[in-house]
Design a protein around this motif. Structure first.
Motif, PDB file in Angstrom:
ATOM      1  N   TRP A  73      71.774  72.243 -50.793  1.00 55.91           N
ATOM      2  CA  TRP A  73      71.575  72.088 -49.351  1.00 55.91           C
ATOM      3  C   TRP A  73      72.614  71.137 -48.760  1.00 55.91           C
ATOM      4  O   TRP A  73      72.785  70.018 -49.231  1.00 55.91           O
ATOM      5  CB  TRP A  73      70.181  71.526 -49.066  1.00 55.91           C
ATOM      6  N   LYS A  74      73.291  71.589 -47.708  1.00 55.98           N
ATOM      7  CA  LYS A  74      74.193  70.690 -46.995  1.00 55.98           C
ATOM      8  C   LYS A  74      73.415  69.741 -46.099  1.00 55.98           C
ATOM      9  O   LYS A  74      73.796  68.589 -45.901  1.00 55.98           O
ATOM     10  CB  LYS A  74      75.192  71.492 -46.147  1.00 55.98           C
ATOM     11  N   GLN A  75      72.328  70.236 -45.506  1.00 50.17           N
ATOM     12  CA  GLN A  75      71.572  69.438 -44.552  1.00 50.17           C
ATOM     13  C   GLN A  75      70.709  68.407 -45.265  1.00 50.17           C
ATOM     14  O   GLN A  75      70.076  68.705 -46.285  1.00 50.17           O
ATOM     15  CB  GLN A  75      70.692  70.338 -43.690  1.00 50.17           C
ATOM     16  N   GLY A  76      70.674  67.201 -44.743  1.00 44.95           N
ATOM     17  CA  GLY A  76      69.764  66.189 -45.237  1.00 44.95           C
ATOM     18  C   GLY A  76      68.398  66.340 -44.585  1.00 44.95           C
ATOM     19  O   GLY A  76      68.180  67.212 -43.745  1.00 44.95           O
ATOM     20  N   ASP A  77      67.480  65.471 -44.977  1.00 43.71           N
ATOM     21  CA  ASP A  77      66.123  65.576 -44.448  1.00 43.71           C
ATOM     22  C   ASP A  77      66.055  65.245 -42.963  1.00 43.71           C
ATOM     23  O   ASP A  77      65.335  65.894 -42.196  1.00 43.71           O
ATOM     24  CB  ASP A  77      65.183  64.640 -45.215  1.00 43.71           C
ATOM     25  N   SER A  78      66.772  64.215 -42.544  1.00 42.06           N
ATOM     26  CA  SER A  78      66.664  63.762 -41.162  1.00 42.06           C
ATOM     27  C   SER A  78      68.052  63.481 -40.601  1.00 42.06           C
ATOM     28  O   SER A  78      68.898  62.889 -41.291  1.00 42.06           O
ATOM     29  CB  SER A  78      65.797  62.500 -41.083  1.00 42.06           C
ATOM     30  N   ALA A  79      68.273  63.907 -39.359  1.00 48.85           N
ATOM     31  CA  ALA A  79      69.538  63.650 -38.669  1.00 48.85           C
ATOM     32  C   ALA A  79      69.245  62.906 -37.372  1.00 48.85           C
ATOM     33  O   ALA A  79      68.307  63.255 -36.646  1.00 48.85           O
ATOM     34  CB  ALA A  79      70.270  64.956 -38.375  1.00 48.85           C
ATOM     35  N   VAL A  80      70.025  61.890 -37.089  1.00 48.59           N
ATOM     36  CA  VAL A  80      69.875  61.110 -35.864  1.00 48.59           C
ATOM     37  C   VAL A  80      71.215  61.087 -35.134  1.00 48.59           C
ATOM     38  O   VAL A  80      72.254  60.766 -35.724  1.00 48.59           O
ATOM     39  CB  VAL A  80      69.420  59.664 -36.157  1.00 48.59           C
ATOM     40  N   THR A  81      71.168  61.438 -33.851  1.00 50.62           N
ATOM     41  CA  THR A  81      72.361  61.465 -33.014  1.00 50.62           C
ATOM     42  C   THR A  81      72.231  60.434 -31.905  1.00 50.62           C
ATOM     43  O   THR A  81      71.187  60.326 -31.261  1.00 50.62           O
ATOM     44  CB  THR A  81      72.547  62.855 -32.385  1.00 50.62           C
ATOM     45  N   LEU A  82      73.293  59.679 -31.685  1.00 51.99           N
ATOM     46  CA  LEU A  82      73.345  58.723 -30.582  1.00 51.99           C
ATOM     47  C   LEU A  82      74.449  59.158 -29.627  1.00 51.99           C
ATOM     48  O   LEU A  82      75.599  59.330 -30.036  1.00 51.99           O
ATOM     49  CB  LEU A  82      73.620  57.317 -31.104  1.00 51.99           C
ATOM     50  N   ILE A  83      74.080  59.355 -28.361  1.00 50.66           N
ATOM     51  CA  ILE A  83      75.024  59.791 -27.339  1.00 50.66           C
ATOM     52  C   ILE A  83      75.114  58.714 -26.259  1.00 50.66           C
ATOM     53  O   ILE A  83      74.098  58.132 -25.851  1.00 50.66           O
ATOM     54  CB  ILE A  83      74.573  61.117 -26.691  1.00 50.66           C
ATOM     55  N   ARG A  84      76.322  58.447 -25.785  1.00 51.62           N
ATOM     56  CA  ARG A  84      76.539  57.532 -24.668  1.00 51.62           C
ATOM     57  C   ARG A  84      77.144  58.312 -23.513  1.00 51.62           C
ATOM     58  O   ARG A  84      78.039  59.124 -23.710  1.00 51.62           O
ATOM     59  CB  ARG A  84      77.464  56.387 -25.074  1.00 51.62           C
ATOM     60  N   THR A  85      76.644  58.072 -22.309  1.00 55.18           N
ATOM     61  CA  THR A  85      77.209  58.728 -21.132  1.00 55.18           C
ATOM     62  C   THR A  85      78.266  57.833 -20.493  1.00 55.18           C
ATOM     63  O   THR A  85      78.406  56.651 -20.835  1.00 55.18           O
ATOM     64  CB  THR A  85      76.122  59.040 -20.093  1.00 55.18           C
ATOM     65  N   LYS A  86      78.995  58.367 -19.548  1.00 52.93           N
ATOM     66  CA  LYS A  86      80.059  57.600 -18.895  1.00 52.93           C
ATOM     67  C   LYS A  86      79.516  56.431 -18.093  1.00 52.93           C
ATOM     68  O   LYS A  86      80.221  55.452 -17.857  1.00 52.93           O
ATOM     69  CB  LYS A  86      80.883  58.527 -18.006  1.00 52.93           C
TER      70      LYS A  86
END
Length: 396
Positions: free
Chosen positions: A241-254
């Protein structure tokens, strides 16, 4: 478009698409079901039993040749959404597509160019945007009850390991998604509603600026496949499996707003497919963790207590329903509640049907037309395989 302004709709992907039959029965003045397409004859037979007058196809290209079809609803595996949408537009059909819209930037540009060339309507049907609490929070945000927003979060936490394989252990498309891709590959349920709260990419006020995604190690899939199919199954091994159990994304806006997204479809825990939170300068919101909880809210000057001295207390969001129920839910709520996903499966369809019948309407719709906010994000999030990399969003 046919002269009577009722959209003649074909459902593509009759298995999953069957869950929307109740929705269509309540939209007879806007949409008429005329055809269904699926490669499984048993699925087509079930549709014929329920809708004897509906034409059935086991070949997508033949469906697109049907001159009595105005629009297609794509309820197929996500890998083929973009290609099927482009084919339909080129065949003169409007498109409403389940998420995600695309898997690569090249698909995104081709989809945009095809919409512009054909002048037809495309809508990505992100149904979580239309759930009752999400719409109510949007209404309250627009009226300033939370002050200025500084952070929002969304999460899709939903153990669906049983949907990643067939009885013989062969992988379904969901299983192949986990096997072949690493990142936040299914972000739109989490991102759609919070992007609307922030009014991103809609009035020129704010846009995405950068993101980074971190992925945990993958253990849950290995454990599950070993227990179910034995240690000889490839899925029981550490390198399958390439995917891990949990993915977290952090996005910043302008403008400096922060967005946190969590995606986890393997960890062992109760479902929490609709996790949302909001923090503003004058209040906060927390979605319920399970069916026995209410959504919680605290508004400065209205809710109990004071934040700065520690006496603030949460209260149920429904205390504000009479005053801040979203206008669309006021109009359609009694019908929407009968549909799936908290009413979300219904509420996007009236908008899509109206857009298709409006003469001269050539916009590309990404859940009420905030193009580039949700539709194109999956490819960028999925590509962040180097977890330490901060990606910059392209200027559109």
């Amino acid at each position: 478009m046919n002269k009577n302004k009722v959209v003649r709709l074909a459902v593509v992907g009759g298995g999953r698409g069957g869950t929307f039959s109740k929705v269509l029965s309540n939209l007879a003045d806007k949409a008429q079901l005329v055809a269904v397409c699926d490669h499984d004859e048993a699925v087509l037979d079930r549709w014929k039993d329920e809708f004897p007058e509906v034409r059935s196809y086991d070949n997508y290209e033949r469906l697109l040749d049907d001159g009595q079809v105005d629009a297609v609803f794509l309820a197929t595996p996500l890998f083929i959404h973009a290609r099927q949408a482009i084919q339909a537009l080129q065949a003169g059909k409007h498109v409403i597509s389940e998420v995600i819209a695309i898997t690569t930037l090249d698909e995104g540009w081709e989809l945009i160019e095809t919409v512009e060339k054909t002048g037809l309507t495309y809508m990505m049907a992100e149904n979580y945007c239309f759930m009752r609490p999400n719409m109510m929070i949007e209404n309250m945000v627009q009226h300033g009850l939370f002050g200025d927003l500084v952070h929002v979060e969304g999460g899709y936490i939903h153990d669906i390991r049983n949907l990643t394989h067939y009885p013989d252990g062969k992988l379904t498309w969901r299983g192949n998604l986990l096997k072949s891709y690493r990142g936040n590959t299914y972000p739109t349920h989490s991102l759609g509603p919070v992007a609307k709260w922030l009014d991103l990419h809609r009035n020129g006020e704010d846009q995405f600026e950068s993101l980074t995604t971190f992925v945990s190690e993958g253990l849950a899939g290995q454990i599950y496949y070993k227990e179910l199919f034995g240690k000889e199954h490839p899925g029981a091994g550490p390198d399958h499996w390439k995917q891990g159990d949990s993915a977290v994304t952090l996005i910043r806006t302008k403008k400096g707003k922060l967005i946190t997204l969590r995606y986890d479809i393997q960890s062992a825990r109760p479902h929490n497919m609709t996790h949302y939170a909001l923090q503003g300068t004058k209040g906060a919101y927390l979605s319920p963790r399970h069916h026995n909880e209410d959504p919680l809210i605290w508004l400065e000057g209205r809710s109990p207590g004071i934040s700065s001295d520690g006496s603030a207390e949460w209260e149920t969001l429904w205390n504000y329903a009479d005053e801040w129920e979203h206008p669309l839910w006021q109009s359609w709520g009694s019908v929407a509640e009968q549909a799936g996903h908290g009413g979300g499966d219904f509420s996007g369809f009236p908008s899509a049907a109206t857009d298709c019948t409006d003469s001269g309407n050539t916009e590309l719709h990404m859940t009420e037309s905030y193009t580039s906010t949700v539709g194109w994000v999956p490819s960028r999030i999925a590509d962040t395989n180097s977890c330490r990399t901060i990606r910059r969003f392209l200027e559109w």
